[in-house]
Design an enzyme around this catalytic site. Sequence first.
Site, PDB file in Angstrom:
ATOM      1  N   SER A 125       0.838  -1.191   0.000  1.00 29.52           N
ATOM      2  CA  SER A 125       0.000   0.000   0.000  1.00 29.52           C
ATOM      3  C   SER A 125       0.884   1.257   0.000  1.00 29.52           C
ATOM      4  O   SER A 125       1.635   1.464  -0.951  1.00 29.52           O
ATOM      5  CB  SER A 125      -0.967  -0.032   1.192  1.00 29.52           C
ATOM      6  N   HIS A 173      -4.089  -1.273  -4.738  1.00 30.94           N
ATOM      7  CA  HIS A 173      -5.521  -1.570  -4.553  1.00 30.94           C
ATOM      8  C   HIS A 173      -6.267  -1.322  -5.866  1.00 30.94           C
ATOM      9  O   HIS A 173      -7.349  -0.734  -5.889  1.00 30.94           O
ATOM     10  CB  HIS A 173      -6.112  -0.711  -3.437  1.00 30.94           C
TER      11      HIS A 173
END
Length: 238
Positions: free
Chosen positions: A113, A147
């Site tokens: 992330s 993501h």
Amino acid sequence: MESGNPLLDDYVLSLAGAERPRVCFLPSASGDADHYIVRFYRAFSAHRCEASHISLFRREQGPQDLRRHLLSQDLIYVGGGSVISLLGVWQAHGIDVVLREAWERGTVLCGLSAGSLCWFEQAVTSFHGAPQQVKGLGLLPFSNCVHYEPGSSRRLSYHDFIRDGMRSGYAAEDGAALHFVDTELNRVVASRPSARGYRLDAVGERVVEMRIATTFLGDSAAAPLLPLPEAMSTALPA
């Protein structure tokens, strides 16, 4: 850092080139959250590696000489959270400069992330609301989006940003990892069978998305991990 799925953690440890590598966790993007640090030590247990962490929000914890400690590591693992907060606190403490030095020395740098976004020239984050562009450390001269799930606002916004002049770059669905050697994409691996990585380029007013061949790390019958073929060169377009 997927609960019960150590495939990506095992993979990055294998890159360190040591029987019991020294691994330092930087949880800066989460504000050095206790639960995150505990999860790290569970995943990177003492029988696998020599684990440590650096807390910039609680200086009574961790090593005093941050530069010396980071440069002594085989692997530096950056956690998720707010990449904007991460970059700000790193700059305030000079960690950004030290990480570049570690990278130039050959230390393995990785993360998920925000811990992926930070290494790139540009990135897409939506931690603080609507997707926005952010400038990263620039070790990798591309843009990055994590993501990158089908139909997500990040995915759609990344296309818009590239169409409007953002650098060409790479995206990863949850569970996929982009493995760079120097500044070239070497391969894409995944901890989930369906996870994929992508290359995105602007061609005129269009955005061309290319799905990159991805190796599922849990497939015992998978072919040996090989670099991407020359035909899939990751050089920036002229």
